[in-house]
Design an enzyme around this catalytic site. Structure first.
Site, PDB file in Angstrom:
ATOM      1  N   LEU A 104       5.181 -10.054   4.584  1.00 12.76           N
ATOM      2  CA  LEU A 104       6.119 -10.012   3.464  1.00 12.76           C
ATOM      3  C   LEU A 104       7.554  -9.971   3.974  1.00 12.76           C
ATOM      4  CD1 LEU A 104       4.367  -7.402   1.118  1.00 12.76           C
ATOM      5  CD2 LEU A 104       4.148  -9.888   1.100  1.00 12.76           C
ATOM      6  N   TYR A 150      -3.709   6.211   0.284  1.00 18.67           N
ATOM      7  CA  TYR A 150      -2.832   5.057   0.100  1.00 18.67           C
ATOM      8  C   TYR A 150      -2.386   4.947  -1.357  1.00 18.67           C
ATOM      9  CZ  TYR A 150      -1.251   0.180   0.333  1.00 18.67           C
ATOM     10  OH  TYR A 150      -0.505  -0.983   0.265  1.00 18.67           O
ATOM     11  N   LYS A 157       1.500   5.053  -2.697  1.00 17.47           N
ATOM     12  CA  LYS A 157       2.080   3.977  -3.495  1.00 17.47           C
ATOM     13  C   LYS A 157       2.379   4.437  -4.918  1.00 17.47           C
ATOM     14  CE  LYS A 157       2.216   0.808  -0.330  1.00 17.47           C
ATOM     15  NZ  LYS A 157       3.509   0.274   0.154  1.00 17.47           N
TER      16      LYS A 157
END
Length: 253
Positions: free
Chosen positions: A17, A159, A163
């Site tokens: 990304l 995770y 996030k």
């Protein structure tokens, strides 16, 4: 906010990304600092594009401050993009053997995927806040969440928590920074096929592609980069999380 001529720091700029974002912003005329820990890839980008690579640990204040100062040397820092990775642990909250999920692993995942995002935001925002505004705006911060923040799968608890924290910080940070004229946005990608997957990419595409409603494929890094560029240029995007997932919703497993 005009991309052309502004200084941008891309944290995690050597990843899939990140590299796509570096290339997109550089092509649009930005002066880009690639902040990452992958020296070989970073220096290759530096040679190819003329961007500046700074070895940067997003969890370390001094290291990150050096990268931001390097960006300010190139021109007024107007944008910060954070798409860095790091180690992530997983597993069920209670395993099949009855043991609880490891606490240290949970802390490590949050350190790399949440605390470090806060670290980037606070330092980048402080630097932007020292600059004179342009049309009332001083800059924009773009963070990377994940659709796992909303539909974390079995075994993704650390995770998903990290996030989810990025999602939770977005509006509050935008409100905090509004007096300075600094916007805050987050992108929540779904499944994105990056070069890091190597030969496993075909298998991942075969698994995830058919689960995406439309287009029936995994995402592309260039689509993330294009969204970053649009967020920077669109001054009315603020305090929001944009899902970039082709309408995919993760199943439990």
């Amino acid at each position: 906010m005009q991309i052309n001529g502004c200084s941008v720091v891309v944290v995690g700029g050597t990843g899939g990304l990140g590299e796509a974002t570096v290339r997109r912003l550089h092509a649009a005329g930005a002066k880009v600092v690639v902040a990452d820990v992958a020296d070989e890839k970073g220096k290759a980008l530096e040679r190819e594009l003329g961007v500046r690579y700074m070895r940067t640990d997003a969890t370390d204040e001094a290291s990150l401050t050096d990268a931001i100062e390097a960006a300010e040397e190139l021109g007024p820092l107007r944008a910060s993009v954070d798409c860095h990775g790091g180690p992530a642990t997983g597993g069920r909250l209670v395993g099949k053997d009855g043991s609880p999920l490891d606490l240290d692993g949970f802390r490590t995942t949050l350190e790399f995927y949440l605390t470090s995002v806060f670290n980037v935001m606070r330092l980048a925002a402080a630097a932007m806040g020292r600059r004179e505004p342009v049309d009332g705006s001083r800059g924009v911060i773009v963070n990377t969440a994940s659709i796992a923040a909303y539909e974390g799968q079995v075994g993704q608890l650390p995770y998903a928590a990290a996030k989810g924290g990025v999602v939770g910080m977005t509006l509050v940070a935008a409100r905090d920074l509004s007096p300075l004229g600094i916007r805050v946005m987050s992108i929540a990608p779904g499944t994105v096929l990056t070069p890091a997957y190597g030969k496993a990419g075909d298998q991942l595409e075969a698994h995830w592609g058919p689960q995406v409603p439309h287009p029936r494929r995994m995402g592309r890094p260039s689509e993330y980069a294009g969204l970053v560029a649009h967020i920077i240029e669109n001054d009315y995007l603020n305090g929001e999380i944009v899902r970039l997932d082709g309408a995919l919703r993760f199943p439990p497993k």
